[in-house]
Design a protein around this motif. Structure first.
Motif, PDB file in Angstrom:
ATOM      1  N   GLU A  15       0.833  -1.208   0.000  1.00 18.40           N
ATOM      2  CA  GLU A  15       0.000   0.000   0.000  1.00 18.40           C
ATOM      3  C   GLU A  15       0.871   1.262   0.000  1.00 18.40           C
ATOM      4  N   ILE A  16       1.894   1.274   0.838  1.00 22.22           N
ATOM      5  CA  ILE A  16       2.785   2.431   0.918  1.00 22.22           C
ATOM      6  C   ILE A  16       3.478   2.676  -0.420  1.00 22.22           C
ATOM      7  N   ARG A  17       3.953   1.605  -1.031  1.00 20.57           N
ATOM      8  CA  ARG A  17       4.703   1.730  -2.286  1.00 20.57           C
ATOM      9  C   ARG A  17       3.783   1.779  -3.506  1.00 20.57           C
ATOM     10  N   GLN A  18       2.489   1.645  -3.276  1.00 21.26           N
ATOM     11  CA  GLN A  18       1.477   1.668  -4.336  1.00 21.26           C
ATOM     12  C   GLN A  18       1.753   0.606  -5.403  1.00 21.26           C
ATOM     13  N   ILE A  19       1.986  -0.608  -4.915  1.00 16.30           N
ATOM     14  CA  ILE A  19       2.226  -1.751  -5.786  1.00 16.30           C
ATOM     15  C   ILE A  19       1.052  -2.707  -5.651  1.00 16.30           C
ATOM     16  N   LYS A  20       0.520  -3.121  -6.776  1.00 19.86           N
ATOM     17  CA  LYS A  20      -0.629  -4.032  -6.802  1.00 19.86           C
ATOM     18  C   LYS A  20      -0.184  -5.457  -6.521  1.00 19.86           C
ATOM     19  N   ARG A  21      -1.066  -6.210  -5.886  1.00 16.20           N
ATOM     20  CA  ARG A  21      -0.790  -7.620  -5.621  1.00 16.20           C
ATOM     21  C   ARG A  21      -0.535  -8.396  -6.909  1.00 16.20           C
ATOM     22  N   ALA A  22      -1.285  -8.083  -7.943  1.00 15.90           N
ATOM     23  CA  ALA A  22      -1.123  -8.786  -9.217  1.00 15.90           C
ATOM     24  C   ALA A  22       0.290  -8.588  -9.770  1.00 15.90           C
ATOM     25  N   TYR A  23       0.813  -7.381  -9.637  1.00 12.66           N
ATOM     26  CA  TYR A  23       2.165  -7.092 -10.109  1.00 12.66           C
ATOM     27  C   TYR A  23       3.193  -7.886  -9.299  1.00 12.66           C
ATOM     28  N   LEU A  24       3.038  -7.881  -7.974  1.00 11.00           N
ATOM     29  CA  LEU A  24       3.958  -8.632  -7.116  1.00 11.00           C
ATOM     30  C   LEU A  24       3.883 -10.116  -7.429  1.00 11.00           C
ATOM     31  N   ALA A  25       2.684 -10.651  -7.592  1.00  9.37           N
ATOM     32  CA  ALA A  25       2.535 -12.074  -7.910  1.00  9.37           C
ATOM     33  C   ALA A  25       3.267 -12.418  -9.203  1.00  9.37           C
ATOM     34  N   LYS A  26       3.118 -11.570 -10.199  1.00  9.75           N
ATOM     35  CA  LYS A  26       3.790 -11.809 -11.478  1.00  9.75           C
ATOM     36  C   LYS A  26       5.303 -11.808 -11.293  1.00  9.75           C
ATOM     37  N   LYS A  27       5.829 -10.825 -10.556  1.00  9.06           N
ATOM     38  CA  LYS A  27       7.268 -10.732 -10.326  1.00  9.06           C
ATOM     39  C   LYS A  27       7.791 -11.907  -9.497  1.00  9.06           C
ATOM     40  N   MET A  28       6.934 -12.445  -8.629  1.00  4.89           N
ATOM     41  CA  MET A  28       7.313 -13.590  -7.808  1.00  4.89           C
ATOM     42  C   MET A  28       7.139 -14.902  -8.559  1.00  4.89           C
ATOM     43  N   ASN A  29       6.579 -14.817  -9.762  1.00  2.00           N
ATOM     44  CA  ASN A  29       6.330 -16.005 -10.576  1.00  2.00           C
ATOM     45  C   ASN A  29       5.394 -16.986  -9.845  1.00  2.00           C
ATOM     46  N   TYR A  32      -1.849 -15.153  -8.346  1.00  2.00           N
ATOM     47  CA  TYR A  32      -2.454 -14.148  -7.474  1.00  2.00           C
ATOM     48  C   TYR A  32      -3.065 -14.834  -6.252  1.00  2.00           C
ATOM     49  N   ASN A  33      -3.734 -15.971  -6.469  1.00  2.00           N
ATOM     50  CA  ASN A  33      -4.379 -16.687  -5.359  1.00  2.00           C
ATOM     51  C   ASN A  33      -3.363 -17.197  -4.346  1.00  2.00           C
ATOM     52  N   THR A  34      -2.231 -17.697  -4.830  1.00  2.00           N
ATOM     53  CA  THR A  34      -1.189 -18.179  -3.918  1.00  2.00           C
ATOM     54  C   THR A  34      -0.626 -17.019  -3.112  1.00  2.00           C
ATOM     55  N   LEU A  35      -0.362 -15.899  -3.772  1.00  2.00           N
ATOM     56  CA  LEU A  35       0.134 -14.728  -3.054  1.00  2.00           C
ATOM     57  C   LEU A  35      -0.871 -14.278  -2.004  1.00  2.00           C
ATOM     58  N   THR A  36      -2.141 -14.255  -2.351  1.00  2.00           N
ATOM     59  CA  THR A  36      -3.179 -13.846  -1.397  1.00  2.00           C
ATOM     60  C   THR A  36      -3.184 -14.759  -0.181  1.00  2.00           C
ATOM     61  N   LYS A  37      -3.047 -16.066  -0.380  1.00  2.00           N
ATOM     62  CA  LYS A  37      -2.993 -17.002   0.746  1.00  2.00           C
ATOM     63  C   LYS A  37      -1.791 -16.722   1.632  1.00  2.00           C
TER      64      LYS A  37
END
Length: 77
Positions: A15-29, A32-37
């Motif tokens: 939230e602070i860095r204004q980065i979307k979860r979808a973007y982070l999930a993609k970068k983490m390979n 989205y559902n796994t990242l959310t868990k």
């Protein structure tokens, strides 16, 4: 580190860095559902997850330590 606490800390940073979860999930390979868990504390972050989070969020050393290893860390203090 408690997975739920770590997940909450990462959500705050996103939230602070204004980065979307979808973007982070993609970068983490990962999905989205796994990242959310993981952010909800239902699954644990592994070492490579942490490395990717540090890269994507461009974290400085002190924040890395506090985020992943300091049980008493609070963004409000």
């Amino acid at each position: 580190m408690n997975p739920e606490i770590l997940g909450n800390r990462i959500k705050v940073l996103l939230e602070i860095r204004q980065i979307k979860r979808a973007y982070l999930a993609k970068k983490m390979n990962t999905s989205y559902n796994t990242l959310t868990k993981k952010l909800q504390g239902k699954r644990e972050f592994d070492y490579m997850d942490m490395v990717k989070i540090v890269e994507v969020l461009e974290l400085e050393p002190q924040l890395i330590f506090n985020l992943f290893f300091n049980p008493n860390f609070d963004f409000n203090t």
